[in-house]
Design a protein around this motif. Sequence first.
Motif, PDB file in Angstrom:
ATOM      1  N   GLY A   1       0.821  -1.205   0.000  1.00 39.60           N
ATOM      2  CA  GLY A   1       0.000   0.000   0.000  1.00 39.60           C
ATOM      3  C   GLY A   1       0.852   1.251   0.000  1.00 39.60           C
ATOM      4  N   LEU A   2       1.861   1.266   0.856  1.00 42.72           N
ATOM      5  CA  LEU A   2       2.725   2.445   0.897  1.00 42.72           C
ATOM      6  C   LEU A   2       3.496   2.579  -0.405  1.00 42.72           C
ATOM      7  N   GLU A   3       3.754   1.465  -1.066  1.00 45.99           N
ATOM      8  CA  GLU A   3       4.437   1.518  -2.359  1.00 45.99           C
ATOM      9  C   GLU A   3       3.497   1.909  -3.485  1.00 45.99           C
ATOM     10  N   GLY A   4       2.258   2.208  -3.128  1.00 43.82           N
ATOM     11  CA  GLY A   4       1.376   2.793  -4.122  1.00 43.82           C
ATOM     12  C   GLY A   4       0.439   1.822  -4.818  1.00 43.82           C
ATOM     13  N   MET A   5       0.245   0.640  -4.288  1.00 43.30           N
ATOM     14  CA  MET A   5      -0.657  -0.289  -4.978  1.00 43.30           C
ATOM     15  C   MET A   5      -2.100  -0.035  -4.540  1.00 43.30           C
ATOM     16  N   PRO A   6      -2.953   0.393  -5.467  1.00 47.34           N
ATOM     17  CA  PRO A   6      -4.344   0.660  -5.086  1.00 47.34           C
ATOM     18  C   PRO A   6      -5.117  -0.643  -4.899  1.00 47.34           C
TER      19      PRO A   6
END
Lengths: 200, 635, 324, 188
Positions: free
Chosen positions: B459-464
């Motif tokens: 999530g923090l790495e940007g995976m929606p």
Amino acid sequence: MREKIVLDLGKLPLHGMGTASITWWGTLAFMLIEGTGFALAIAVYLYLMSLATAWPINAPPPDLLPGTLVTLILLASLVPNILLSRWAEQQDLRKVRIGMVIMSILGTLPLIVRVFEFPALKVSWDSNAYGSVVWTLLGLHTTHIITDLVDTLVLAALMFTRHGRSARRFGDVQDNVMYWNFVVATWLPLYGCIYWLARL
Amino acid sequence: MTRPAPAPDARDSDRTLLAGALAETWKTPSGFWGALATVDHKIIGRRYIFTAFVFLALGGVLAALMRIQLAQPEARLLGPDRYNQIFTMHGANMMFLFAVPVMEAVAVYLVPLMVGTRNIAFPRLNAFSYWIYLAGGALLWTAFALDMGPDVGWFAYVPLSGPQYGTGKRADIWAQMITFTEISALAVAVELVVTIFKQRAPGMTLDRIPVFVWAMLVTSFLVIMAMPAIVLASTSLILDRLVGTHFYNPAEGGDVLLWQHLFWFFGHPEVYIIFLPAAGMVSTMIEPFARRPAFGYLGLVMALIATGILAFGLWVHHMFVAGLPRLGDSFFTASSMAIAIPAGIQVFCWLATLWDGTPVFKTPLLFIVGFIVTFVIGGLNGVMVASVPFDTQVHDTYFVVAHFHYVLIGGAVFPLLGAIHYWFPKLTGRTMSETLGQWSFWLVFVGFNATFFPMHILGLEGMPRRIYTYQPDLPWHGLNLFVSFSAVILTAGFLLFFVNAIRSARFGEIAPDNPWDAPTLEWATTSPPPSYNFAMIPIVGSLRPLWDDRDTLPIADGLRTDRRELIVTTLATAEPQAREASPQNSIWPLWAAIATTIMLIWSIFSPWAVVWGSIPVAFALIGWFWPKGTPEDGS
Amino acid sequence: MLAAPLAGCAGNWQSALDVYGTSAISLKHLIILIVSVCSVVWMLVMVALIAALCRSRDAQPVSAEPGRERRMTIAVTGAVVATVLIIGTFTILSFVATHALTVAGQDYLTIRVRGLQWWWGLEYIGPDPSSRFETANEIHIPVGRKVRLKLEGLDVIHSFWVPSLAGKQDLVPGRPNELTIRAEHAGIYRGQCAEFCGMQHAHMALLVIAEPQDDFDKWAATQRQTAAQPAEDETATGLQTFLAKPCAACHTIRGTAAAGTTGPELTHVGSRRTIAAGVFETTRGSLAAWIADPQTIKPGNNMPMVPLTPDELRAVSAYLASLK
Amino acid sequence: MQRMAGVLLGLATALAGCQREERQLRLDPPIADALDRVALMPNRISGAPPDVYFVLGKPYEANAYNLSQGKRLYAWFGCKSCHGDGQGGSGPGFLDGWWYYGPEMVSIFASIRDGRPHGMPAFGDKMTTDQIWQLAGYVQTIGSYQGKTAAPSRNDEKQTRPAENRAPAALLFDEGPSPVHPDQGPTP
């Protein structure tokens, strides 16, 4: 484990009335559910009203006559309703029968006037959000009148059969009275909402 | 008619006679019709639990499919259309058909036993609620099988689920499935409230109610206050879609965010509707395994109530990025964070109980420990997402997926699995295998953490969230592959649990009345209990009746055996008020449920269903309530 | 297999931890702080749990004894008070940090961002109407300048999220929202729709390209121009085909007769790094693949499969690739 | 025997359900090509759709996804500028259920693809065959006399008429055809 009898329940009444009745509490719980539903529906009305630039949206405020008539009938119905509760408590079958018949009539009357209330809103449910919410409020309350009327009719019929003379039936009558009071009580904020908020 | 009450010095033969008479009065006739007409809370409760676990398994299959799809970038196992149906089904199924019903199901079984009464209040309503629940589940899954499964997310945000973009009947099926499960949940909530208020054994004053029962009381009130919001929401959605109302049409005075307000006004308390029963289970189960009373009874109960109240003050934290005024958002940050306090109180009380007790490391305790480990993580990352600025980065990402799985699986499913092991003897009369239980615990615990912890990082790495695939150049595939592999371990753990439960139900060791030396009333009767639960109603003198008086159980006598009779007691002090008849078995709840089902499904297609469909419902209800002249009708 | 990796666009991919925007940087500090404190809290609870489970004790079950109960009450109360303090601090902290979400300073530029199923429509709004221009799926901004994004959902709810620059903000139909961003460093930042918006929610990406002011001005000047006239025969055929076939019914190429508004505007499509909302790097080949079979590449999107002969396909893709 | 009937009934419902909600996103080029070959009567009114149309199970009349795509195309391809929301304008209306060229799918398909006299342009080179069929299905729904289960409902915009799923023509047919615009010819 050994068991020790310390209490004899044999002398307790075979059916509880009022707050000792399970159905009384059940009715209360259902009133809480439906009351929350009404409160939320009113909240939706207020929410949409707060968003709109003009309220009502593209419609004149509803005609007062049929709605006020329903209010008066409902308020008037409280008198025999409360008397009916008292008669049921006294377990006076004859008076309860009369009361149930009166309440059946007083349940039907507002429904007849309600038929004229929908056109008096002067807006259709599919015209705009204002129309949708007032139709929903009115529809929701009408459902409650119908539900209670059906219950009243069935119970009235029951009171004229051999099943009538029973503490349980009198308790049912009391619960029915309580529910009708609820139907009347919830109408008052709805009436204010539909007919008077739109005139502010 | 009335059988003379046995004298105080009742002998065994009298006791046998009494049991025989009660068994005849309370019996569920064998055979198909008997099974359909039963109103025994234990049979219905078992059915309910079983069905909920079937839905858990089905939802798990969907989760597995999603994990296979996401294991690699640009996978083509599922197309977007199927994937969207699957993740919607997974969410809706787990929330509405598993988590809430299973908690209520356990309560349907246990609460009457724990408060020492013979059946739940409104047993016919209970039967009805099960049938309606089953019909709702069948509707959803049949639709899915026909490629009509909802594809708009379990939250069904408008306008995606609205008339213009929610194509076909998929969103209507979602909305109507909600109606089914709400009717059933509300009905059970009413039954539980009345059972707990009015049917407690004499002497079970408010401060002698087991914590699980308190938890169910608070939960039931949450259901009563929260579910009308979703009923209103789903009804208005169907109206928008079917007859063209404009609740959610901005061009005609409606509002898109109104949906989110209504949905989350229900949706957030929903989380506590799932979590509070689990917390209650932990507080109750911890006693026999820590071998001391749970520390801080008052604190635990107050924490439950405080959570229940706060639950209604934080729905907006699901809408932090929707563009509401920031000041209001900050208020909801404060209230969302505040809920950590009652959660903290409970955790610290459990820790104190374990600290001071003598832990017995049986499977239920393992699940409790696993619960504490994971639930604290779920609580802490809940605090994180409660912060508006933090949430603007992690909202709708896999961080949130991690968060709520920590809360729902860690916080609710772990205690539930523990509870199944713990109450299995009372449910079936047999104990579950301890070896398999421990194995399944470790597999579930390790598999769960390995599956969901990396999602925080994703999530923090940007995976929606809710994406059916992702591109190979995004740095997510390594962790996704790891997560998918870990999900295999988690699945294995659940499979082992199912194997254990099914095997033990048939071949498990026969259980004694009170195998864990537990202190609450349900263990005072046989395993499984007879149809009438207690031959004579126990009298409660303390919070832990089976511990505080180990030798004798005080009981009350004098109930009729020729009709189904139980006692009504006062609300606060539980003093006997009346003997009350409990309804006979009846087939009418089934007819009412079938009529209601027809009306509700029909109303997906035509508004007239509400008019014509309500007539059979009314007839079924009249049949249900019309007196049949049985002893229960008289008084 | 079909999606060629965007190897050419080595940029800073979307991550809330790899930050180059003013508000994303302060958000990262907040995230690290809160996560660290929470980790410590968790470890403390775990120590307590392990101690509670493993400490040596009498084998006999013990009954409650007043002195010990009191000590435990004090311990639990202390822990609860500590919880309250931490929670209180977090609340104040996030209240303060909420202000960091709005970037201070004068707006340099306003961009209208329209969320559509499943691509981003962009309109640059300058001080005078003549400086307006439209583009799609790729936002260019000057480094160190504050840019105001006017967010509008035109069909369903979408969410604008470029984690390296700022937190997300929804695009809600009927309720325009705003978000301000400022890139501290030049670079290419990927973003993606974060609110489930239907079938192709997964393929609704955009790029934000932060570049020095000069480069930005140059870019903006080019974008304002109409499309270049085709220079070669093949591209000229491509334009003819584009206009004769259904393409022009949905797409606009300024300076030609193509004026459809349903699909992304293509005036300078060849200059954009990606096509189909971040699905492919822009090349002639990928354009051809996309036009040949959009429904296999991005199932359910609104671009139909237009029957073209191989020659037409070659010509159209050559023409589009030439639109720099 | 009874079980057999039950199975068949179940299967039939299942198929009906599948067809109504199935989302055929990609039409193979040969099929699209075949779908283009409608056989029209000499006056270009009515006729027969190609066999493949029936093999596919008439996918454009009762499939919810195709109908809603058709509705999008109606807005995207500017149908509103002449036909309004279905009330008609410079072009004829559809809402009242009075059809100049008949309500058959093939007629509507031909009208869109090839155009009609008095101002209806041909869309054959602006839309794909699949899209024309989708739009035809939707247009038929605007003027349907019976509500289709799969029909779309209202849009999220200003409302000007009852939604398609409420069978507008059933309400408006008896009022007779809406007056023809002066630019329109008297007969097709």
